[in-house]
Design a protein around this motif. Structure first.
Motif, PDB file in Angstrom:
ATOM      1  N   SER B 239       0.999  -1.100  -0.050  1.00 28.36           N
ATOM      2  CA  SER B 239      -0.158  -0.193  -0.054  1.00 28.36           C
ATOM      3  C   SER B 239       0.823   1.337  -0.038  1.00 28.36           C
ATOM      4  O   SER B 239       1.943   1.068   0.672  1.00 28.36           O
ATOM      5  N   PRO B 240       0.493   2.137  -0.608  1.00 27.04           N
ATOM      6  CA  PRO B 240       1.203   3.663  -0.657  1.00 27.04           C
ATOM      7  C   PRO B 240       0.963   4.283   0.829  1.00 27.04           C
ATOM      8  O   PRO B 240       0.029   3.968   1.421  1.00 27.04           O
ATOM      9  N   PRO B 241       2.177   5.142   1.176  1.00 28.50           N
ATOM     10  CA  PRO B 241       1.896   5.581   2.530  1.00 28.50           C
ATOM     11  C   PRO B 241       0.587   6.351   2.759  1.00 28.50           C
ATOM     12  O   PRO B 241       0.013   6.528   3.712  1.00 28.50           O
ATOM     13  N   ALA B 242       0.139   6.994   1.563  1.00 27.05           N
ATOM     14  CA  ALA B 242      -1.308   7.944   2.031  1.00 27.05           C
ATOM     15  C   ALA B 242      -1.852   7.807   0.548  1.00 27.05           C
ATOM     16  O   ALA B 242      -1.145   7.889  -0.659  1.00 27.05           O
ATOM     17  N   PRO B 243      -3.108   8.000   0.444  1.00 24.48           N
ATOM     18  CA  PRO B 243      -4.008   8.310  -0.767  1.00 24.48           C
ATOM     19  C   PRO B 243      -3.357   9.309  -1.459  1.00 24.48           C
ATOM     20  O   PRO B 243      -3.075  10.520  -0.749  1.00 24.48           O
ATOM     21  N   VAL B 244      -3.302   9.532  -2.734  1.00 18.47           N
ATOM     22  CA  VAL B 244      -2.841  10.785  -3.572  1.00 18.47           C
ATOM     23  C   VAL B 244      -3.952  10.900  -4.428  1.00 18.47           C
ATOM     24  O   VAL B 244      -4.754  10.199  -5.037  1.00 18.47           O
ATOM     25  N   LYS B 245      -4.045  12.506  -4.994  1.00 20.04           N
ATOM     26  CA  LYS B 245      -4.966  12.751  -5.742  1.00 20.04           C
ATOM     27  C   LYS B 245      -4.237  13.303  -7.199  1.00 20.04           C
ATOM     28  O   LYS B 245      -2.808  13.624  -7.139  1.00 20.04           O
ATOM     29  N   GLY B 246      -4.706  12.806  -8.052  1.00 20.83           N
ATOM     30  CA  GLY B 246      -4.211  13.089  -9.530  1.00 20.83           C
ATOM     31  C   GLY B 246      -4.563  12.434 -10.745  1.00 20.83           C
ATOM     32  O   GLY B 246      -5.977  11.895 -10.416  1.00 20.83           O
ATOM     33  N   ASN B 247      -4.161  12.294 -11.881  1.00 19.45           N
ATOM     34  CA  ASN B 247      -4.708  11.528 -12.805  1.00 19.45           C
ATOM     35  C   ASN B 247      -4.033  10.344 -13.046  1.00 19.45           C
ATOM     36  O   ASN B 247      -2.807   9.820 -13.113  1.00 19.45           O
TER      37      ASN B 247
END
Lengths: 314, 314
Positions: B239-247
């Motif tokens: 899992s990534p360390p935190a959710p991210v926003k983007g495309n």
């Protein structure tokens, strides 16, 4: 021959999709490509009418190559269509029409076109001056690509008038305003273009105003209601026998071809208008956007109603 | 070198419009073109990671020429990207993403691709067999163009296994189902592709089911939640360390590049998964769709959380 100038030629793509849903993904179920830009459309109709036609303007890049290949591969007509496009370093634009198969509605996307350099514009002027020597009439069509100065059509109109070649200008906005001042023989605005030019939506008033701005003759296209012509020789209204349903894409370009061919053949105004209205109506009726239905054209031609306004009305 | 196969390459166009309004006309305010198709995207990321990469698949027509020109003009990386595409007579497809500048939403239009003939498929098989001789790993990516039989990926998987080259299959639907039966080393389905294949939306159950169908290892991408790996050596969740926003465009292709490079370098499963999750997250964060943000990638890499499931859970 008749010359048409298309400074911002286009590769016209049409995508069919089952239904257009914004922000979703669509499978393109049918695809067509054709050489486009108003002057190229006018040229196709002119050759179908039997007039040898030469197209100039700009083409460049991979899209320009595809456009020229498609132009060379057009079905043979009674007359020749000659490619005298001037090469540019930029990419010819695409236009994309997305047709929703469920409703028949079209959503349009138009690229801007290549940036044309000063040297490329000079090359066009040279080619144009040479082509004018053998032209019976010339049509200047469509939008200006980036890099071309807004007075470009004025320059092209003046060169045609100096060469003694009748010139029709079919554009809009500031290029139309500036082009009219150079006194073209004809302009063919639609109601929106006339309103933008003159501030009036009253057809006769707006058409007369456009004429005062410099155009010798103004043929206002009134959509399904036909055309209003304000000319040095009189004022006429031409109407199709009945309203028709269909795709109006290219109807204006067919009208230009009708007017220009009539000008080149020295037809009377009523005969020019009959031809323009019959051609544009037969274009709305054609199954393929931009083509015209020849049988419908021949049937419509004698049935276009021409009404002359009182003498002095111009 | 690493080999990627893209049977249905694409010229990826992106149009920006001020706001998408169905059934109206739009001025395209910004335009980009890039070589596309999943395997080409994977290859770009692999070369950026320092792996010499060869791309094969099909390219043809004017669009194919533009695609190959753009591929040749890609910025130089630490490693080479070699074009070994096989020519076809049909036109390589375009995909068009229309981005609404007001909302950032994307509307996608995908052409079908060229009809590939039996002779062209035979030519691809010959080129592929030759390239396998020097490949350390191969990825088979994306949809099948018209004319290619649905068992094509099964054939390509078997040839790789015969040649002793580890093979990753990244496709969907029936081509995935048929390809899995030929026992690829890895598949990387997302939740929708897994559900379509197995009928289950429960990640662990669906991933195990996919493995039973023939894939040696199944790496299920869970979008922003990371990845679930069910392999012969164990079961991990990354899992990534935190959710991210983007495309998210191209995030899946970056994950494939991470997995494939890790396979070619014989990394441990946790290290392969760290790389895949960090790369796909860094792709979501990049300003240009499909690129990855290298600084973000390097920062994320040590921070990807790896959780091993109890022994025997596979």
């Amino acid at each position: 021959m008749i010359l048409t100038v298309t400074l911002n030629t286009a590769l016209d793509l049409t995508y069919s999709v089952p239904a257009l849903v914004p922000h979703s993904s669509h499978r393109v179920t049918d695809l067509s490509e054709r050489p486009g830009g108003k002057g190229l459309n006018v040229a196709r109709v002119l050759t179908a009418l039997g007039h040898d036609t030469v197209v100039t303007g700009f083409a460049g890049g991979a899209t320009g190559t595809v456009l020229r290949d498609l132009l060379a591969a057009l079905p043979r007509q009674k007359a020749t269509l000659t490619d005298a496009l001037v090469p540019v370093s930029g990419d010819t634009r695409r236009t994309l029409a997305v047709v929703d198969a469920a409703t028949g509605d079209t959503t349009q996307f138009n690229e801007a076109g290549p940036h044309v350099t000063a040297d490329e514009w000079t090359a066009l002027l040279g080619a144009y001056a040479e082509l004018l020597k053998t032209a019976d009439a010339v049509a200047l069509c469509g939008s200006l690509p980036p890099g071309i100065h807004v007075g470009a059509y004025g320059e092209l109109v003046r060169l045609a008038r100096t060469a003694g070649v009748p010139v029709l200008l079919d554009t809009s906005g500031e290029p139309l305003r500036r082009g009219i001042a150079a006194r073209p023989d004809l302009i063919k605005p639609n109601a929106d273009e006339l309103a933008q030019l003159t501030g009036s939506r009253e057809p006769l008033r707006a058409t007369r105003d456009a004429r005062r701005r410099g155009a010798h003759g103004v043929i206002a296209s009134l959509g399904p209601d036909g055309m209003l012509a304000v000319t040095p020789d009189g004022v006429w209204r031409a109407s199709p026998p009945a309203p028709v349903k269909g795709n109006p894409t290219g109807a204006g370009d067919s009208a230009v071809a009708g007017l220009l061919s009539g000008l080149a053949e020295s037809l009377s105004w009523p005969d020019r208008l009959r031809r323009a209205v019959a051609l544009s109506t037969a274009t709305v009726l054609a199954p393929t956007a931009g083509d015209f239905d020849r049988t419908a054209y021949e049937e419509l031609l004698p049935r276009v109603a021409i009404e002359e306004h009182a003498a002095g009305a111009a």
